[in-house]
Write an enzyme that holds these catalytic residues in place. Structure first.
Site, PDB file in Angstrom:
ATOM      1  N   SER A 298       0.862  -1.189   0.000  1.00  0.00           N
ATOM      2  CA  SER A 298       0.000   0.000   0.000  1.00  0.00           C
ATOM      3  C   SER A 298       0.897   1.238   0.000  1.00  0.00           C
ATOM      4  CB  SER A 298      -0.859   0.001   1.267  1.00  0.00           C
ATOM      5  OG  SER A 298      -1.426   1.271   1.475  1.00  0.00           O
TER       6      SER A 298
ATOM      7  N   TYR B 295      -1.267  -0.890  10.401  1.00  0.00           N
ATOM      8  CA  TYR B 295      -1.511  -1.185   8.986  1.00  0.00           C
ATOM      9  C   TYR B 295      -0.323  -0.727   8.145  1.00  0.00           C
ATOM     10  CZ  TYR B 295      -3.695  -1.007   4.358  1.00  0.00           C
ATOM     11  OH  TYR B 295      -3.963  -1.179   3.016  1.00  0.00           O
TER      12      TYR B 295
HETATM   13  N1  LIG Z   1      -8.644  -0.238  -1.319  1.00  0.00           N
HETATM   14  C1  LIG Z   1      -7.575   0.548  -1.206  1.00  0.00           C
HETATM   15  O1  LIG Z   1      -7.661   1.786  -1.313  1.00  0.00           O
HETATM   16  C2  LIG Z   1      -6.227  -0.050  -0.964  1.00  0.00           C
HETATM   17  C3  LIG Z   1      -5.107   0.808  -0.989  1.00  0.00           C
HETATM   18  C4  LIG Z   1      -3.863   0.278  -0.755  1.00  0.00           C
HETATM   19  C5  LIG Z   1      -3.709  -1.075  -0.545  1.00  0.00           C
HETATM   20  N2  LIG Z   1      -4.797  -1.892  -0.517  1.00  0.00           N
HETATM   21  C6  LIG Z   1      -4.567  -3.310  -0.269  1.00  0.00           C
HETATM   22  O2  LIG Z   1      -5.186  -4.048  -1.300  1.00  0.00           O
HETATM   23  C7  LIG Z   1      -5.616  -5.309  -0.796  1.00  0.00           C
HETATM   24  C8  LIG Z   1      -7.084  -5.508  -1.115  1.00  0.00           C
HETATM   25  O3  LIG Z   1      -7.820  -4.453  -0.530  1.00  0.00           O
HETATM   26  P1  LIG Z   1      -9.354  -4.178  -0.890  1.00  0.00           P
HETATM   27  O4  LIG Z   1      -9.577  -2.744  -0.673  1.00  0.00           O
HETATM   28  O5  LIG Z   1      -9.689  -4.792  -2.193  1.00  0.00           O
HETATM   29  O6  LIG Z   1     -10.065  -4.964   0.311  1.00  0.00           O
HETATM   30  P2  LIG Z   1     -11.564  -5.474   0.461  1.00  0.00           P
HETATM   31  O7  LIG Z   1     -12.459  -4.847  -0.543  1.00  0.00           O
HETATM   32  O8  LIG Z   1     -11.882  -5.320   1.901  1.00  0.00           O
HETATM   33  O9  LIG Z   1     -11.451  -7.034   0.097  1.00  0.00           O
HETATM   34  C9  LIG Z   1     -10.660  -7.854   0.895  1.00  0.00           C
HETATM   35  C10 LIG Z   1     -10.778  -9.300   0.456  1.00  0.00           C
HETATM   36  O10 LIG Z   1     -10.025 -10.092   1.388  1.00  0.00           O
HETATM   37  C11 LIG Z   1     -10.887 -11.036   2.028  1.00  0.00           C
HETATM   38  N3  LIG Z   1     -10.522 -11.180   3.427  1.00  0.00           N
HETATM   39  C12 LIG Z   1     -10.483 -10.213   4.380  1.00  0.00           C
HETATM   40  N4  LIG Z   1     -10.092 -10.726   5.539  1.00  0.00           N
HETATM   41  C13 LIG Z   1      -9.875 -12.053   5.321  1.00  0.00           C
HETATM   42  C14 LIG Z   1      -9.453 -13.119   6.146  1.00  0.00           C
HETATM   43  N5  LIG Z   1      -9.210 -12.953   7.435  1.00  0.00           N
HETATM   44  N6  LIG Z   1      -9.340 -14.343   5.603  1.00  0.00           N
HETATM   45  C15 LIG Z   1      -9.618 -14.545   4.313  1.00  0.00           C
HETATM   46  N7  LIG Z   1     -10.010 -13.577   3.468  1.00  0.00           N
HETATM   47  C16 LIG Z   1     -10.148 -12.344   3.982  1.00  0.00           C
HETATM   48  C17 LIG Z   1     -12.265 -10.430   1.896  1.00  0.00           C
HETATM   49  O11 LIG Z   1     -13.217 -11.446   2.055  1.00  0.00           O
HETATM   50  P3  LIG Z   1     -14.618 -11.108   2.829  1.00  0.00           P
HETATM   51  O12 LIG Z   1     -15.423 -10.382   1.821  1.00  0.00           O
HETATM   52  O13 LIG Z   1     -15.131 -12.414   3.245  1.00  0.00           O
HETATM   53  O14 LIG Z   1     -14.232 -10.201   3.996  1.00  0.00           O
HETATM   54  C18 LIG Z   1     -12.193  -9.832   0.506  1.00  0.00           C
HETATM   55  O15 LIG Z   1     -12.342 -10.816  -0.477  1.00  0.00           O
HETATM   56  C19 LIG Z   1      -5.332  -5.276   0.705  1.00  0.00           C
HETATM   57  O16 LIG Z   1      -4.116  -5.933   0.968  1.00  0.00           O
HETATM   58  C20 LIG Z   1      -5.199  -3.801   1.013  1.00  0.00           C
HETATM   59  O17 LIG Z   1      -4.387  -3.568   2.135  1.00  0.00           O
HETATM   60  C21 LIG Z   1      -6.046  -1.407  -0.708  1.00  0.00           C
END
Ligand SMILES: NC(=O)c1ccc[n+]([C@@H]2O[C@H](COP(=O)([O-])OP(=O)(O)OC[C@H]3O[C@@H](n4cnc5c(N)ncnc54)[C@H](OP(=O)(O)O)[C@@H]3O)[C@@H](O)[C@H]2O)c1
Length: 308
Positions: free
Chosen positions: A173, A186
């Protein structure tokens, strides 16, 4: 202006073709077997978009996430849309006893691409000692954000090395590029992912393995609770499509042009102390807003309980 736009289009096309060429080189000879891609956290947001983009490129998919029901829905949709075999493993990455189950599920698959995407953040920015249920919060965040990346790599990398090809994308991130107060744990876990990826890339580069550290700024997902996409806050589909064009070209990337500009400004132009101060100010404001909204909600609920 027209010349600039033509140059940008040409550069974009070159980047895209470099990615396709890269995938072609890296998958030659194994398309006839099952060349699979594994995505963790594949049922929502950025992970779901990676799964769809890789399926579109013909990879058999292994989706790993928490809820079997959501996995079944996404797997069905991918199979229908892209006609690729899609399997699933339901595990909670907050636990550490899940890796033998994952190892069994992956047995016999030729894995060309691993996307270590699963990640969790704070429910709202908070001072370290005020984080609710801090003990479990720490364990869960370290297991999901850091342990999963190391363990999944442990399972997949040996076979990639035997075949001298493979791609691992680790989703860090932008908040791992400098400390982000009130999201400190985080931010620190994401800095770990970045360091792990860059160190490992150097260790395995000569064996034909590509390991990329991906550092997005905001993307419109459930995690950020941002609803409306803008130029600097893209949809996950838009972000992932752009990010994949950098694979094979950059081992560390913000993945999307406006994010790359933001990354350059915040690391090269503005002193780190100012970036940390501004991050803390932004997160303090968000925290105050969140706590006020929560208090109002609680007061409303209390009033409606009284009138019942
Ligand atoms: N969105 C942003 O702005 C952003 C920016 C920088 C980095 N990131 C990184 O990008 C990655 C994805 O983020 P996102 O925003 O797409 O997240 P998200 O929409 O919250 O999706 C997270 C995914 O991970 C699964 N998950 C969460 N906790 C879990 C667990 N304990 N065991 C198994 N599966 C789990 C969720 O399943 P459920 O639906 O069942 O919870 C979902 O499929 C992360 O590593 C995040 O740190 C995101």
């Amino acid at each position: 202006m027209r010349l600039l736009s033509a140059n940008l289009t040409l550069a974009h096309k070159k980047l895209r073709s470099a990615f396709f060429l890269f995938l072609w080189i890296h998958s030659r000879g194994s398309w006839c077997c099952v060349t699979g891609a594994v995505v963790t956290g594949a049922t929502d947001g950025i992970g779901k978009s990676y799964a769809e983009e890789l399926a579109r490129r013909g990879f058999a998919m292994m989706l790993i996430s928490r809820s079997q029901e959501k996995l079944d829905d996404v797997a069905r949709s991918i199979e229908e849309q892209f006609k690729v075999e899609t399997r699933t493993i339901a595990v909670d990455f907050g636990k550490t006893d899940i890796y033998s189950k994952i190892e069994e599920g992956l047995a016999g698959l030729e894995i060309g691409v691993l996307v270590n995407n699963v990640g969790v953040s704070y429910p709202y920015p908070e001072y370290y000692l005020h984080i609710p249920d801090l003990d479990n919060f720490i364990t869960n965040m370290i297991n999901v954000n850091m342990t999963s990346v190391c363990q999944m790599t442990r399972l997949v990398l040996p076979r990639m090395c035997e075949r001298s090809k493979g791609v691992i994308l680790n989703i860090s991130s932008a908040s791992g590029m400098y400390p982000l107060p009130l999201l400190t744990v985080y931010s620190a876990t994401k800095a770990f992912v970045d360091f792990f990826s860059r160190g490992l890339q150097e260790e395995y580069r000569r064996q034909g393995i590509l390991i990329q550290s991906v550092l997005p700024f905001f993307v419109v997902t459930k995690m950020t609770r941002i609803k409306k996409p803008t130029l600097d806050k893209p949809t996950p589909e838009r972000y992932v499509a752009a990010e994949l064009t950098t694979v094979g070209l950059q081992s560390q990337t913000n993945g999307y042009f406006p994010h790359a500009v933001m990354g350059w400004v915040t690391t090269k132009l503005v002193p780190t102390s100012i970036v940390i101060f501004l991050g803390a100010t932004m997160n303090r404001l968000q925290r105050t807003g969140y706590l006020q909204r929560r208090k109002l909600r609680e007061q409303k609920n209390g009033q409606s309980l009284k009138t019942e």
